[in-house]
Structure formats: C-alpha cells, structure tokens
Scaffold this active site. Sequence first.
Site, PDB file in Angstrom:
ATOM      1  N   HIS A 224       6.973 -58.098  -7.263  1.00 18.33           N
ATOM      2  CA  HIS A 224       8.249 -58.038  -7.965  1.00 18.33           C
ATOM      3  C   HIS A 224       8.879 -56.652  -7.828  1.00 18.33           C
ATOM      4  O   HIS A 224       8.250 -55.695  -7.371  1.00 18.33           O
ATOM      5  CB  HIS A 224       8.072 -58.384  -9.447  1.00 18.33           C
ATOM      6  CG  HIS A 224       7.203 -57.404 -10.193  1.00 18.33           C
ATOM      7  ND1 HIS A 224       5.825 -57.452 -10.143  1.00 18.33           N
ATOM      8  CD2 HIS A 224       7.517 -56.329 -10.964  1.00 18.33           C
ATOM      9  CE1 HIS A 224       5.332 -56.469 -10.880  1.00 18.33           C
ATOM     10  NE2 HIS A 224       6.325 -55.769 -11.377  1.00 18.33           N
ATOM     11  N   ASP A 226      10.804 -53.884 -10.253  1.00 19.25           N
ATOM     12  CA  ASP A 226      10.989 -53.582 -11.680  1.00 19.25           C
ATOM     13  C   ASP A 226      12.450 -53.658 -12.102  1.00 19.25           C
ATOM     14  O   ASP A 226      12.774 -54.184 -13.170  1.00 19.25           O
ATOM     15  CB  ASP A 226      10.428 -52.196 -12.004  1.00 19.25           C
ATOM     16  CG  ASP A 226       8.908 -52.197 -12.085  1.00 19.25           C
ATOM     17  OD1 ASP A 226       8.307 -53.293 -12.051  1.00 19.25           O
ATOM     18  OD2 ASP A 226       8.308 -51.104 -12.175  1.00 19.25           O
ATOM     19  N   HIS A 282       6.289 -54.297  -5.362  1.00 20.26           N
ATOM     20  CA  HIS A 282       4.868 -54.086  -5.631  1.00 20.26           C
ATOM     21  C   HIS A 282       4.244 -55.236  -6.420  1.00 20.26           C
ATOM     22  O   HIS A 282       4.936 -56.124  -6.915  1.00 20.26           O
ATOM     23  CB  HIS A 282       4.672 -52.780  -6.417  1.00 20.26           C
ATOM     24  CG  HIS A 282       5.321 -52.815  -7.782  1.00 20.26           C
ATOM     25  ND1 HIS A 282       6.628 -52.434  -7.987  1.00 20.26           N
ATOM     26  CD2 HIS A 282       4.848 -53.187  -8.996  1.00 20.26           C
ATOM     27  CE1 HIS A 282       6.929 -52.586  -9.268  1.00 20.26           C
ATOM     28  NE2 HIS A 282       5.871 -53.028  -9.902  1.00 20.26           N
ATOM     29  N   ARG A 292      -9.325 -53.760 -17.342  1.00 18.95           N
ATOM     30  CA  ARG A 292      -8.415 -52.734 -16.802  1.00 18.95           C
ATOM     31  C   ARG A 292      -7.390 -52.377 -17.876  1.00 18.95           C
ATOM     32  O   ARG A 292      -6.615 -53.236 -18.317  1.00 18.95           O
ATOM     33  CB  ARG A 292      -7.719 -53.274 -15.559  1.00 18.95           C
ATOM     34  CG  ARG A 292      -6.703 -52.337 -14.886  1.00 18.95           C
ATOM     35  CD  ARG A 292      -5.973 -53.133 -13.819  1.00 18.95           C
ATOM     36  NE  ARG A 292      -5.122 -52.353 -12.955  1.00 18.95           N
ATOM     37  CZ  ARG A 292      -3.835 -52.079 -13.191  1.00 18.95           C
ATOM     38  NH1 ARG A 292      -3.263 -52.499 -14.316  1.00 18.95           N
ATOM     39  NH2 ARG A 292      -3.131 -51.399 -12.302  1.00 18.95           N
TER      40      ARG A 292
END
Length: 316
Positions: A224, A226, A282, A292
């Site tokens: 996508h 941002d 990204h 994470r």
Amino acid sequence: MQEVKKRVPRNKDVTDNKTKESNESTILNPNIKPTNKNISLKVLSRVVMIFSLLIVVYFSSKDDKFKTFAKQSDLLVGKGLVVECSPSYRKELDKYEGCFPQECKRFVTDKVISVREVDELLAIAKKGLKIGGSSGGASILDLHSGALSMGQHFINIYKNENGKNLFEQNDFNIYRVIKEKIKYAVAHHFGVDPSKIYLTHPTFFSEITSKPAVTLHDEYWHPHVDKETYQSFHYTTLLYLGDYNIDFKGGRFVFVDEKFNRTVEPRKARLSMFTSGRENFHYVEKVTSGVRYAMTISFTCDKQHAIEDPSTNKYQ
C-alpha cells in the site's frame, strides 16, 4: 539304465558378456523394449533432476527479488536512499511552504532513540494492549483517540472500565519526548522546517503475532501507499520496539521497487522514516512466530489535520 543328463552351469563370463551384449543392443536398437525396472529408474532419475533444478531456480529468483537495506545485526548511524517524488506527492506539497522535502527518500537510523527509552515505551504499549487484543494477528493501541483492538472490533480504552486511569501523566510525558525527537529527526533529514510539520492521526502502537487474520484489519501484509490510505500523511516514521529473528520471525518491512524489493529488518530502537507518497510503496511481511511491536508516528504539512499530544485529560 537310462542315463541322467546333468545340467551344466553356465560360465560366469559368458553370462556377463551376454548381459552386456543385451544392454548394448537395447541402447543401439530402439526396437528392443527395455524392462519395466529400467523405465522406473530412468523416470525417477529425471524427476529428481527436474525437481532439483526447480529448487535452484526458485531460490535463485527469490534471492534476486530482495535486497536487505538495513540488517538487524548492523548498528546504523544513518542510511538513506533517495527516490524520485511521485507527481501527486510533489503537486500536493507545493502548496505547503517550508514543508516540501529537499529530496523524497527513505532513511533508517539507530541513533535517535535509545534502547532505554524504547523499553519504557514498550511497557506503556503492553500495559494498554493487554486489556484488549484482536481476534486475528494484528492489534493496535492509539493513545490519541483511545482506539484499542478488542476481538473483531475497537473500544475506547479511556472509557473502558479496565482502562480507567491506567496511564499516568509520566507515561504520556515519555511518549511526548520520544515523539518530539522523531519530529526533529524528520525535519533534519528531509530539510523541512520543524514548525511546519504536525503530528497527525493515526499514530499508534502495533502488536503483530502469527495468529491467522479474522477481519480485514488483521491483514496488515497488503502492499500500500500511506498517502492513499491516510490522506493527511506526508511523512511516515516507524519505531521498532523489538528485534527481528530474536523476538519474532518474519515481519520485515519491505519497500517495493521496480527491479527488486528492499527490506528493513526491525531492530530495537531503530527508526525508519520516509515520504508517504507512491515513491515509497511498501508492505510488512507476515509474522511467523513471536510478537512484533512497533510504533507508527505520522506527520502532516496540513495544520488542519494536526492532533494534540495525549494526556490524562483523556479520562475526562
């Protein structure tokens, strides 16, 4: 009496020669059909050979598609890569004086935020996230809006009974100090006026596990842009709160480029920053084990989309 004829055993050399002749004649004369055993061995050999070639091709092509931009094992003072600003990003930022970057790029550094500061930040994140938790593998906590993943939905942690007075003003002070350091790092590395960039929504902690996705909110791995997902974004930063291949596996950050993709391996206290336009397309790889943790902090050039720092006033 009738004599009994004895069977005379064949000479071994004769047998071997005949076998050799038979094999040679089979190879030289295609009209002679080989045995089923020979067919099975030949087929098996070819299957093994083809399979081996496929493995080599697969891993070779896989390696060629990815380049490590920032390794977890490297302590980086700073590493950057200039990219061409996308036309839409360039056109929009032309109207914001003092906010246009000297260069569109991505930049990674391990020297802005300390490990001690990250430990304090991680304690704040875990304190809030333990109250909720997504049914799938991705949970978020937004200290500004109070949004917290809970099952397949979101709740406001400031209005939840379990979250009442959970955070102290010192927690918000730690958060604010780190945010200010990141803001000035963005201003410095992109050559913009720090008074012209503003914190914007959403800014949040993320907790990602290997649990399968349940809702669309859990599917964090889609490529996508941002700026297209959040129109107010102009500069995106990610602060990693754990170590790749130590606290979790998978979960690398991947910039999608034309020739090959570039990966950023999370390192505790590593700060990644980039312009939010299409030049920095990204995604995040799926986490395969462990947990994470990261914090996304975003900045805008449009003052109308600015948000205030969180404080204990949120409980009122």
